[in-house]
Design a protein around this motif. Sequence first.
Motif, PDB file in Angstrom:
ATOM      1  N   PHE A  34       0.833  -1.203   0.000  1.00 30.84           N
ATOM      2  CA  PHE A  34       0.000   0.000   0.000  1.00 30.84           C
ATOM      3  C   PHE A  34       0.868   1.254   0.000  1.00 30.84           C
ATOM      4  N   SER A  35       1.889   1.272   0.850  1.00 27.92           N
ATOM      5  CA  SER A  35       2.742   2.462   0.962  1.00 27.92           C
ATOM      6  C   SER A  35       3.467   2.761  -0.348  1.00 27.92           C
ATOM      7  N   GLU A  36       3.836   1.733  -1.095  1.00 23.99           N
ATOM      8  CA  GLU A  36       4.489   1.937  -2.388  1.00 23.99           C
ATOM      9  C   GLU A  36       3.519   2.584  -3.376  1.00 23.99           C
ATOM     10  N   MET A  37       2.287   2.083  -3.375  1.00 22.88           N
ATOM     11  CA  MET A  37       1.291   2.632  -4.285  1.00 22.88           C
ATOM     12  C   MET A  37       0.949   4.073  -3.901  1.00 22.88           C
ATOM     13  N   GLU A  38       0.866   4.323  -2.620  1.00 19.34           N
ATOM     14  CA  GLU A  38       0.567   5.668  -2.136  1.00 19.34           C
ATOM     15  C   GLU A  38       1.662   6.651  -2.572  1.00 19.34           C
ATOM     16  N   ALA A  39       2.912   6.185  -2.565  1.00 18.74           N
ATOM     17  CA  ALA A  39       4.034   7.025  -2.995  1.00 18.74           C
ATOM     18  C   ALA A  39       4.045   7.210  -4.516  1.00 18.74           C
ATOM     19  N   ASP A  40       3.607   6.195  -5.251  1.00 13.20           N
ATOM     20  CA  ASP A  40       3.629   6.245  -6.712  1.00 13.20           C
ATOM     21  C   ASP A  40       2.515   7.094  -7.311  1.00 13.20           C
ATOM     22  N   LEU A  41       1.373   7.180  -6.622  1.00 12.57           N
ATOM     23  CA  LEU A  41       0.179   7.774  -7.201  1.00 12.57           C
ATOM     24  C   LEU A  41      -0.207   9.086  -6.518  1.00 12.57           C
ATOM     25  N   PRO A  42      -0.723  10.034  -7.278  1.00 13.29           N
ATOM     26  CA  PRO A  42      -1.144  11.317  -6.698  1.00 13.29           C
ATOM     27  C   PRO A  42      -2.564  11.225  -6.125  1.00 13.29           C
ATOM     28  N   ILE A  43      -2.739  10.384  -5.111  1.00 12.31           N
ATOM     29  CA  ILE A  43      -4.062  10.089  -4.579  1.00 12.31           C
ATOM     30  C   ILE A  43      -3.943   9.941  -3.064  1.00 12.31           C
ATOM     31  N   SER A  44      -4.964  10.346  -2.343  1.00 13.82           N
ATOM     32  CA  SER A  44      -4.926  10.228  -0.880  1.00 13.82           C
ATOM     33  C   SER A  44      -4.992   8.759  -0.468  1.00 13.82           C
ATOM     34  N   GLY A  45      -4.455   8.471   0.690  1.00 16.55           N
ATOM     35  CA  GLY A  45      -4.475   7.107   1.206  1.00 16.55           C
ATOM     36  C   GLY A  45      -5.881   6.566   1.365  1.00 16.55           C
ATOM     37  N   ARG A  46      -6.793   7.425   1.805  1.00 18.22           N
ATOM     38  CA  ARG A  46      -8.179   6.996   2.015  1.00 18.22           C
ATOM     39  C   ARG A  46      -8.843   6.614   0.695  1.00 18.22           C
ATOM     40  N   LEU A  47      -8.645   7.446  -0.330  1.00 18.69           N
ATOM     41  CA  LEU A  47      -9.239   7.166  -1.630  1.00 18.69           C
ATOM     42  C   LEU A  47      -8.592   5.933  -2.270  1.00 18.69           C
ATOM     43  N   LEU A  48      -7.288   5.801  -2.135  1.00 14.77           N
ATOM     44  CA  LEU A  48      -6.596   4.619  -2.642  1.00 14.77           C
ATOM     45  C   LEU A  48      -7.158   3.364  -1.982  1.00 14.77           C
ATOM     46  N   SER A  49      -7.349   3.407  -0.677  1.00 10.92           N
ATOM     47  CA  SER A  49      -7.921   2.276   0.055  1.00 10.92           C
ATOM     48  C   SER A  49      -9.311   1.941  -0.460  1.00 10.92           C
ATOM     49  N   ASP A  50     -10.137   2.961  -0.674  1.00 11.97           N
ATOM     50  CA  ASP A  50     -11.491   2.737  -1.194  1.00 11.97           C
ATOM     51  C   ASP A  50     -11.456   2.085  -2.570  1.00 11.97           C
ATOM     52  N   ARG A  51     -10.582   2.592  -3.442  1.00 10.52           N
ATOM     53  CA  ARG A  51     -10.506   2.042  -4.804  1.00 10.52           C
ATOM     54  C   ARG A  51      -9.983   0.598  -4.785  1.00 10.52           C
ATOM     55  N   LEU A  52      -8.998   0.324  -3.938  1.00 15.05           N
ATOM     56  CA  LEU A  52      -8.477  -1.044  -3.852  1.00 15.05           C
ATOM     57  C   LEU A  52      -9.554  -2.002  -3.337  1.00 15.05           C
ATOM     58  N   LYS A  53     -10.341  -1.565  -2.372  1.00 17.33           N
ATOM     59  CA  LYS A  53     -11.440  -2.406  -1.872  1.00 17.33           C
ATOM     60  C   LYS A  53     -12.455  -2.683  -2.973  1.00 17.33           C
ATOM     61  N   MET A  54     -12.780  -1.662  -3.760  1.00 20.45           N
ATOM     62  CA  MET A  54     -13.714  -1.827  -4.866  1.00 20.45           C
ATOM     63  C   MET A  54     -13.168  -2.827  -5.887  1.00 20.45           C
TER      64      MET A  54
END
Length: 111
Positions: A34-54
């Motif tokens: 998760f931390s790698e993706m958060e660093a790679d993408l211009p997206i908040s951690g919360r939104l990234l988490s939501d999209r990954l769950k979806m």
Amino acid sequence: MDNLCPRFEKAMGLLSTRWVGLILFDLLKGTKRFSEMEADLPISGRLLSDRLKMLEKEGIVERTIYSEFPVRIEYSLSDKGRALEPVIRDIQDWAEAHITQEEVQSDEQNV
């Protein structure tokens, strides 16, 4: 348009969800924490988490939990997700051939 395929509509809805394309593009490079993706993408951690769950719910992304301390969680594309690779590559090729840098900058200014 009355005969639009519901499967096609569902697929376009998934792929057009904001940030999903970039998340899938990032995961095409391989398994990520998760931390790698958060660093790679211009997206908040919360939104990234939501999209990954979806995407996990849709069977496109797999989440693997390792019983370590601290717990390690990795995300990867499932077979269903990897099947999107040619589609994503084709969209990338089309964008590089038909979208100018000026169009990208204009869109960024309008956000």
